[in-house]
Write a protein that holds these residues in place. Structure first.
Motif, PDB file in Angstrom:
ATOM      1  N   GLY A  79       0.825  -1.191   0.000  1.00  0.00           N
ATOM      2  CA  GLY A  79       0.000   0.000   0.000  1.00  0.00           C
ATOM      3  C   GLY A  79       0.867   1.251   0.000  1.00  0.00           C
ATOM      4  N   VAL A  80       0.214   2.401   0.031  1.00  0.00           N
ATOM      5  CA  VAL A  80       0.929   3.675  -0.022  1.00  0.00           C
ATOM      6  C   VAL A  80       1.536   3.966   1.348  1.00  0.00           C
ATOM      7  CG1 VAL A  80       0.754   6.134  -0.505  1.00  0.00           C
ATOM      8  CG2 VAL A  80      -0.682   4.516  -1.767  1.00  0.00           C
ATOM      9  N   VAL A 121       5.122   0.413  -5.038  1.00  0.00           N
ATOM     10  CA  VAL A 121       3.924   0.494  -4.209  1.00  0.00           C
ATOM     11  C   VAL A 121       2.962  -0.583  -4.701  1.00  0.00           C
ATOM     12  CG1 VAL A 121       2.017   1.921  -3.417  1.00  0.00           C
ATOM     13  CG2 VAL A 121       4.255   2.960  -3.828  1.00  0.00           C
ATOM     14  N   ALA A 122       2.825  -1.640  -3.914  1.00  0.00           N
ATOM     15  CA  ALA A 122       1.973  -2.766  -4.287  1.00  0.00           C
ATOM     16  C   ALA A 122       0.556  -2.508  -3.799  1.00  0.00           C
ATOM     17  CB  ALA A 122       2.518  -4.059  -3.686  1.00  0.00           C
ATOM     18  N   LEU A 123      -0.375  -2.494  -4.733  1.00  0.00           N
ATOM     19  CA  LEU A 123      -1.780  -2.263  -4.423  1.00  0.00           C
ATOM     20  C   LEU A 123      -2.582  -3.535  -4.670  1.00  0.00           C
ATOM     21  CD1 LEU A 123      -2.170   1.139  -6.316  1.00  0.00           C
ATOM     22  CD2 LEU A 123      -1.654   0.811  -3.886  1.00  0.00           C
ATOM     23  N   LYS A 124      -3.759  -3.560  -4.144  1.00  0.00           N
ATOM     24  CA  LYS A 124      -4.703  -4.647  -4.438  1.00  0.00           C
ATOM     25  C   LYS A 124      -5.836  -4.019  -5.256  1.00  0.00           C
ATOM     26  CE  LYS A 124      -6.712  -8.651  -2.132  1.00  0.00           C
ATOM     27  NZ  LYS A 124      -8.133  -8.507  -2.548  1.00  0.00           N
ATOM     28  N   SER A 125      -5.481  -3.634  -6.492  1.00  0.00           N
ATOM     29  CA  SER A 125      -6.387  -2.805  -7.291  1.00  0.00           C
ATOM     30  C   SER A 125      -6.808  -3.449  -8.604  1.00  0.00           C
ATOM     31  CB  SER A 125      -5.710  -1.458  -7.596  1.00  0.00           C
ATOM     32  OG  SER A 125      -4.492  -1.639  -8.311  1.00  0.00           O
ATOM     33  N   ARG A 126      -6.392  -4.653  -8.845  1.00  0.00           N
ATOM     34  CA  ARG A 126      -6.660  -5.279 -10.152  1.00  0.00           C
ATOM     35  C   ARG A 126      -8.135  -5.490 -10.404  1.00  0.00           C
ATOM     36  NH1 ARG A 126      -2.880 -10.121 -11.588  1.00  0.00           N
ATOM     37  NH2 ARG A 126      -1.498  -8.303 -11.748  1.00  0.00           N
ATOM     38  N   THR A 127      -8.871  -5.898  -9.378  1.00  0.00           N
ATOM     39  CA  THR A 127     -10.274  -6.261  -9.585  1.00  0.00           C
ATOM     40  C   THR A 127     -11.232  -5.446  -8.743  1.00  0.00           C
ATOM     41  OG1 THR A 127     -10.064  -8.061  -7.960  1.00  0.00           O
ATOM     42  CG2 THR A 127      -9.690  -8.618 -10.274  1.00  0.00           C
ATOM     43  N   VAL A 128     -10.756  -4.375  -8.109  1.00  0.00           N
ATOM     44  CA  VAL A 128     -11.663  -3.501  -7.362  1.00  0.00           C
ATOM     45  C   VAL A 128     -12.415  -2.616  -8.350  1.00  0.00           C
ATOM     46  CG1 VAL A 128     -10.119  -3.528  -5.372  1.00  0.00           C
ATOM     47  CG2 VAL A 128      -9.948  -1.670  -7.038  1.00  0.00           C
ATOM     48  N   LEU A 179      -1.948  -9.720   7.218  1.00  0.00           N
ATOM     49  CA  LEU A 179      -0.845  -9.739   8.181  1.00  0.00           C
ATOM     50  C   LEU A 179      -0.329  -8.340   8.490  1.00  0.00           C
ATOM     51  CD1 LEU A 179       1.140 -12.810   6.789  1.00  0.00           C
ATOM     52  CD2 LEU A 179      -0.217 -12.709   8.884  1.00  0.00           C
ATOM     53  N   ALA A 180      -0.911  -7.328   7.855  1.00  0.00           N
ATOM     54  CA  ALA A 180      -0.533  -5.929   8.082  1.00  0.00           C
ATOM     55  C   ALA A 180       0.959  -5.704   7.867  1.00  0.00           C
ATOM     56  CB  ALA A 180      -0.953  -5.492   9.488  1.00  0.00           C
ATOM     57  N   LEU A 181       1.499  -6.323   6.809  1.00  0.00           N
ATOM     58  CA  LEU A 181       2.908  -6.125   6.494  1.00  0.00           C
ATOM     59  C   LEU A 181       3.090  -4.740   5.869  1.00  0.00           C
ATOM     60  CD1 LEU A 181       3.738  -9.609   4.932  1.00  0.00           C
ATOM     61  CD2 LEU A 181       3.862  -8.887   7.324  1.00  0.00           C
ATOM     62  N   GLN A 182       4.181  -4.061   6.207  1.00  0.00           N
ATOM     63  CA  GLN A 182       4.418  -2.706   5.723  1.00  0.00           C
ATOM     64  C   GLN A 182       5.296  -2.678   4.481  1.00  0.00           C
ATOM     65  OE1 GLN A 182       2.868   0.016   7.287  1.00  0.00           O
ATOM     66  NE2 GLN A 182       1.825  -1.727   8.245  1.00  0.00           N
ATOM     67  N   ALA A 183       6.301  -3.540   4.456  1.00  0.00           N
ATOM     68  CA  ALA A 183       7.242  -3.557   3.333  1.00  0.00           C
ATOM     69  C   ALA A 183       7.840  -4.948   3.208  1.00  0.00           C
ATOM     70  CB  ALA A 183       8.345  -2.523   3.529  1.00  0.00           C
ATOM     71  N   LEU A 184       8.263  -5.285   1.988  1.00  0.00           N
ATOM     72  CA  LEU A 184       8.855  -6.580   1.698  1.00  0.00           C
ATOM     73  C   LEU A 184      10.210  -6.383   1.037  1.00  0.00           C
ATOM     74  CD1 LEU A 184       5.701  -8.331   0.177  1.00  0.00           C
ATOM     75  CD2 LEU A 184       6.577  -8.589   2.504  1.00  0.00           C
TER      76      LEU A 184
END
Length: 420
Positions: A32-33, A47-54, A368-373
């Motif tokens: 996320g942002v 910035v990884a979003l979950k926006s493909r199918t929203v 899992l509320a991960l912030q960064a990978l």
């Protein structure tokens, strides 16, 4: 920060990070942002979003928020990463996001190229192939959320965007970077600013990257990122990647699969032959007969054997479940299930998670509320091992069609035998 990337899902974003890390750039993938500025040593921020199918409006808003944060980090160039199978519908979300980003960034053109030859995705005559099959005959025509029934990228993109769509053909691509740049400029001058570019080899992707040296915005699969690091390296801007990856050790691991792709179903079939596996029936989820808590109890009883929990049914079964419960409702129920199950597993001491499917991986990472990978070594083309920043947790986030039949086993080995 030199290169700012926006990914429309988490697996694709780690795929992009893998490509850029291998090419020598310092990469951080954000979930996320971010709310804070990037560390000064970061050369690529994804910035990884979950926006493909929203819904389209939400995808555009999330993408613009990401672009604003990346602009604030001083990025010179921007890249919108979507799936190498161009997962979208006639309404979006790829076209509307490209339109919004070109306006926000002041870009007068945008290359469109999902090709990734190492994973069998190629573009020729404007058509997308998966291996030796047209996209519409690859199994993607049965995708439960974004069924891809037309392999012509120009035709598929046209109703999604306000702009006419152009094309640079393979014969121009084969002639090299200057010919590609000239072809793109020709299409822009003709009023076609979104330009599908053919690519069937890594050499083509490298040439496209060189041709786009001065482009403000590029779009595509991770493949065309192959040619971007050299542009920054030529300017003396790269510091080099420190090889500081540390392995997961011997903690337990779990495999979670929500993808219904042809390859993932093959991987599930191979893995269940040697490991305990729990198949989740969507009807049981919808009716409350199966819950994450019940599944977690089963997993805890089998942790020593790296168990698999999956909903990877065949397309007909998926369509039937959608008809009974509603497409969006059943998708949300499955994603919520995997998010809660992942939280239960980490609380139980799991340090290795292998996930299959963009929606499943996104749900797990958000749950899992991960912030960064942090991007680690490659497991398979397009799939790196990743480490959750500041937490003893290692993951392999796999897009549905990536990897071979033994991917789950290979991923566990790459995570240093977690749970074995």
């Amino acid at each position: 920060m030199l290169l700012g990337c926006i990914g429309d899902d988490f697996t694709g974003s780690s795929d992009l990070g893998n490509t850029l890390r291998k090419a020598g750039m310092r990469v951080t993938q954000y979930v996320g942002v971010p709310k804070e500025p990037a560390a000064p040593e970061v050369e690529v921020g994804i910035v990884a979003l979950k926006s493909r199918t929203v819904p389209v409006a939400k995808a555009v808003r999330l993408s613009l928020d990401a672009a604003d944060w990346l602009l604030a980090q001083g990025c010179r160039q921007f890249f919108f990463k979507y799936c190498s199978t161009f997962d979208s519908t006639p309404e979006g979300n790829i076209g509307p996001v490209i339109d919004a980003l070109t306006e926000r960034l002041g870009a007068d053109r945008a290359i469109v190229c999902p090709a990734f030859p190492a994973a069998g995705r190629t573009v020729y005559a404007g058509h997308l192939f998966v291996g030796d099959r047209l996209l519409s005959e690859s199994g993607m025509e049965n995708h439960p959320l974004t069924p891809m029934r037309d392999p012509d990228l120009r035709r598929w993109l046209a109703p999604q965007t306000r702009h006419p769509v152009g094309h640079v053909a393979a014969r121009e691509v084969f002639a090299g970077a200057e010919a590609i740049a000239a072809g793109v400029s020709r299409e822009v001058a003709a009023g076609r600013p979104l330009v599908v570019v053919d690519a069937i080899r890594d050499e083509d992707l490298l040439a496209i990257g060189r041709a786009a040296r001065d482009h403000r915005l590029l779009t595509g699969g991770s493949g065309i990122a192959l040619g971007l690091p050299a542009n920054f390296r030529d300017e003396g801007l790269l510091a080099g990647v420190a090889d500081d990856w540390s392995a997961a050790g011997a903690g337990p691991a779990v495999v979670l699969s929500g993808s219904c792709s042809t390859m993932t179903r093959s991987q599930v079939a191979r893995y269940v032959a040697g490991h305990p596996a729990l198949e989740i029936d969507p009807d049981d989820l919808a009716d409350g007969r199966m819950t994450a808590a019940l599944a977690a109890g089963w997993v805890r009883a089998h942790l020593a054997d790296a168990p698999l929990v999956y909903t990877s049914a065949d397309p007909d079964a998926v369509r039937a479940a959608q008809e009974r419960h509603g497409r969006d409702a059943i998708a949300a129920r499955i994603e919520g299930f995997f998010a809660e199950l992942a939280r239960e597993m980490v609380a139980a001491g799991v340090t290795g998670l292998v996930t299959a499917g963009g929606e499943t991986s996104g749900a797990v990472v958000e749950g899992l509320a991960l912030q960064a990978l942090e991007i680690g070594p490659e497991i398979a083309p397009g799939v790196p091992a990743v480490r959750a920043s500041g937490r003893p947790l290692w993951l392999a986030l796999k897009s549905g069609n990536f990897g071979d039949a033994d991917f789950f086993e290979t991923a566990l080995v790459a995570l240093q035998g977690a749970g074995r």
